[in-house]
Enzyme design. Structure first.
Site, PDB file in Angstrom:
ATOM      1  N   CYS A 369       0.824  -1.211   0.000  1.00 63.95           N
ATOM      2  CA  CYS A 369       0.000   0.000   0.000  1.00 63.95           C
ATOM      3  C   CYS A 369       0.857   1.259   0.000  1.00 63.95           C
ATOM      4  CB  CYS A 369      -0.958   0.011   1.195  1.00 63.95           C
ATOM      5  SG  CYS A 369      -0.146  -0.032   2.807  1.00 63.95           S
ATOM      6  N   GLU A 404      -2.637   0.680  -4.243  1.00 60.75           N
ATOM      7  CA  GLU A 404      -2.257  -0.681  -3.861  1.00 60.75           C
ATOM      8  C   GLU A 404      -1.513  -1.276  -5.054  1.00 60.75           C
ATOM      9  OE1 GLU A 404      -3.192  -3.403  -0.427  1.00 60.75           O
ATOM     10  OE2 GLU A 404      -3.651  -1.308  -0.830  1.00 60.75           O
TER      11      GLU A 404
END
Length: 412
Positions: A369, A404
Site C-alpha cells: 500500500c 495498492e
C-alpha cells in the site's frame, strides 16, 4: 508568480521548478489540486531550503483532464486529492508515479504495469469521521487537524454516508458521558450487517454490531443492535468473519477481483500468508494448497483468522512476521512453495527481506500500500534471489493519491 506544472508526484501534488538562480538549479515547487501542463497563478505558503509548497490562486490554462469535483467539500476536506482529474487521468498519474518510484530504486521492471480498477465512486466500505463539540460530523481539513463538517461523501458506500449524517440517533446508546471524538462505520458486501465504533476523548472505544432491516420498497431502513462482535463479509465465494477493529480492505467494488488476482494460478503443498489479517488470502489458498501457515500479530485480526481457517487444515501463528521467519530459520521448517506478503505501510524492512531471501520460496506475491517502501523492499529481493514476473496497480482508493500494488516474483 505564474507556474507551469510538470508532473504528478506521490502525495497528490503536482511538481514544477523555479528558473535557475545564479547557476544553481531552481527549487522544486509542489502545488496541490493542479494537473500536469496547467499554467497557474501561485502563492507560496511555505519555503524551505530545497523546496517550496504553494497554492494555486487561479488556473490560467486548464488541462483537458480537469473536471468538476464530484463532492462539494473537495479542496477543503483532506480526504481526496484527485477529484479535479478525470478517472483515466488519475490512473495514468498513479501508473507513472509507481513506475518512476520503482525505477529510482533501480528495480528491474516488466514492460507493462497492469491496472485493476472499478467504479471510482461509492466504493468505501469503511469510513471514520471526526465529531465536533457541537455534534457535527466531518473529516479533517486539508493541511490541518480542523474538522470540516460534511453533508455528503461520494466515495463512501451510500448507506454509510446516510447513517453517518444521521448518527445523532446513536449517541443515546453511548454508555459513558465522555465526549465522542470520532466514529467509525463498516458495512459488509450487501449492507446487511454493520459495525459502529465510537471513540471517546478519555474512555476506551466502544464497538457494537448492527443488523440492517430494509422496508419492502427499500426506501427506509432499521438498525438493530446485535450481540455479535464481528460482521460477515462475502468475498469471491468465501464468507469471512471480521472482528471489530480488525483490518479489512476498503474497496467493495474491487475486493472479489483483487483477492482472485493475488491467489490466481497458485497451488502446491505449503503456502505462507504473512501479515495475514483475517485471512482474505489464506482462506483462498487453503483450497489449492495442502497446508497454509497464516501469520498475524494483531489480536483483533487473529481471533477472526482462526475462525476463518477453521476446518481447512491450516495453521495460525499469533506472531510477528519477523519472529516467525526467525523461528523458521532456527527450526529448519520445510520451504513453502509460495509466500504471500501484505505488510502495513512501513513495508518489510531489511531484516524480513534478508530472511525471505534465505528461505528462497519459489514464488512470492507482495501486496503493498506504499510505493516507496515497496521499491526499497523489491530492490533487496531482486538484487539477490528473485525476478519480477508482473506488476499490477490496484486502484483501491480512487479520487486519492493512495494506491495498492501487487507484485508477483519468482526465484531465479
Amino acid at each position: 508568480m505564474n507556474l507551469t506544472l510538470q508532473k504528478p508526484v506521490y502525495g497528490g501534488d503536482c511538481l514544477t521548478h523555479l528558473p535557475p538562480n545564479g547557476g544553481k538549479p531552481g527549487k522544486a515547487v509542489f502545488v496541490p489540486l493542479t494537473l500536469p501542463g496547467e499554467t497557474i497563478e501561485a502563492q507560496i505558503v511555505e519555503e524551505k531550503r530545497n523546496h517550496i509548497q504553494a497554492e494555486a490562486n487561479a488556473i490560467l490554462t486548464a488541462s483537458p483532464d480537469r473536471v468538476a469535483p464530484g463532492c462539494p467539500h473537495y479542496g477543503q476536506c483532506g480526504g481526496c486529492q484527485y477529484q479535479h482529474a478525470n478517472y483515466p487521468a488519475q490512473l495514468a498519474f498513479k501508473q507513472q508515479i509507481l513506475r518512476e518510484t520503482l525505477q529510482r530504486a533501480h528495480v528491474p521492471l516488466p514492460a507493462e504495469i497492469a491496472i485493476l480498477a472499478a467504479d471510482p465512486w461509492h466504493y468505501r466500505n469503511r469510513i471514520r469521521l471526526a465529531v465536533t463539540p457541537s455534534g457535527e460530523i466531518g473529516y479533517r481539513s486539508r493541511g490541518s487537524h480542523q474538522i470540516v463538517p460534511i453533508r455528503e461523501c461520494p466515495i463512501a458506500a451510500p448507506l454509510l454516508a446516510e447513517i453517518a449524517l444521521d448518527f445523532g440517533s446513536f449517541l443515546e446508546e453511548a454508555t459513558t458521558q465522555d465526549s465522542i471524538s470520532e466514529i467509525e462505520l463498516f458495512t459488509n458486501q450487501d449492507d446487511s450487517e454493520l459495525s459502529l465504533t465510537l471513540f471517546f476523548e478519555t474512555a476506551e472505544p466502544q464497538s457494537r454490531g448492527l443488523r440492517l432491516t430494509r422496508s419492502a420498497d427499500a426506501t427506509r431502513f432499521k438498525l438493530e443492535r446485535t450481540e455479535e462482535r464481528f460482521l460477515t463479509y462475502g468475498v469471491a465465494g468465501f464468507n469471512y468473519r471480521v472482528s471489530h477493529g480488525a483490518f479489512f480492505q476498503v474497496n467493495r467494488h474491487l475486493l472479489d477481483r483483487f483477492a482472485e488476482h493475488v491467489t490466481a494460478n497458485q497451488s502446491g503443498s505449503l503456502a505462507w500468508d504473512l501479515y495475514a489479517g483475517v485471512g482474505l488470502f489464506a482462506r483462498r489458498l487453503a483450497a489449492s494448497f495442502s497446508q497454509v501457515h497464516a501469520v498475524e500479530s494483531a489480536p483483533a485480526a487473529v481471533e477472526s483468522l482462526r475462525e476463518n481457517l477453521r476446518e481447512t487444515g491450516s495453521q495460525v501463528a499469533n506472531s510477528t512476521t519477523l519472529d516467525f521467519l526467525r523461528n523458521n530459520r532456527e527450526n529448519r521448517e520445510p520451504r513453502p512453495d509460495l509466500i504471500v506478503l501484505d505488510p502495513p505501510r512501513a513495508g518489510l524492512g531489511d531484516q524480513v527481506t534478508t530472511l525471505l531471501n534465505a528461505v528462497g520460496a519459489p514464488s512470492l506475491v507482495y501486496v503493498s500500500c506504499d510505493p516507496t517502501t515497496l521499491a526499497r523492499d523489491l530492490r533487496a529481493l531482486t538484487q539477490e534471489r528473485y525476478r519480477i514476473d508482473s506488476v499490477t496497480l490496484v486502484d483501491m482508493f480512487p479520487q486519492t493519491f493512495h494506491m495498492e500494488t501487487v507484485v508477483k516474483l519468482r526465484r531465479f
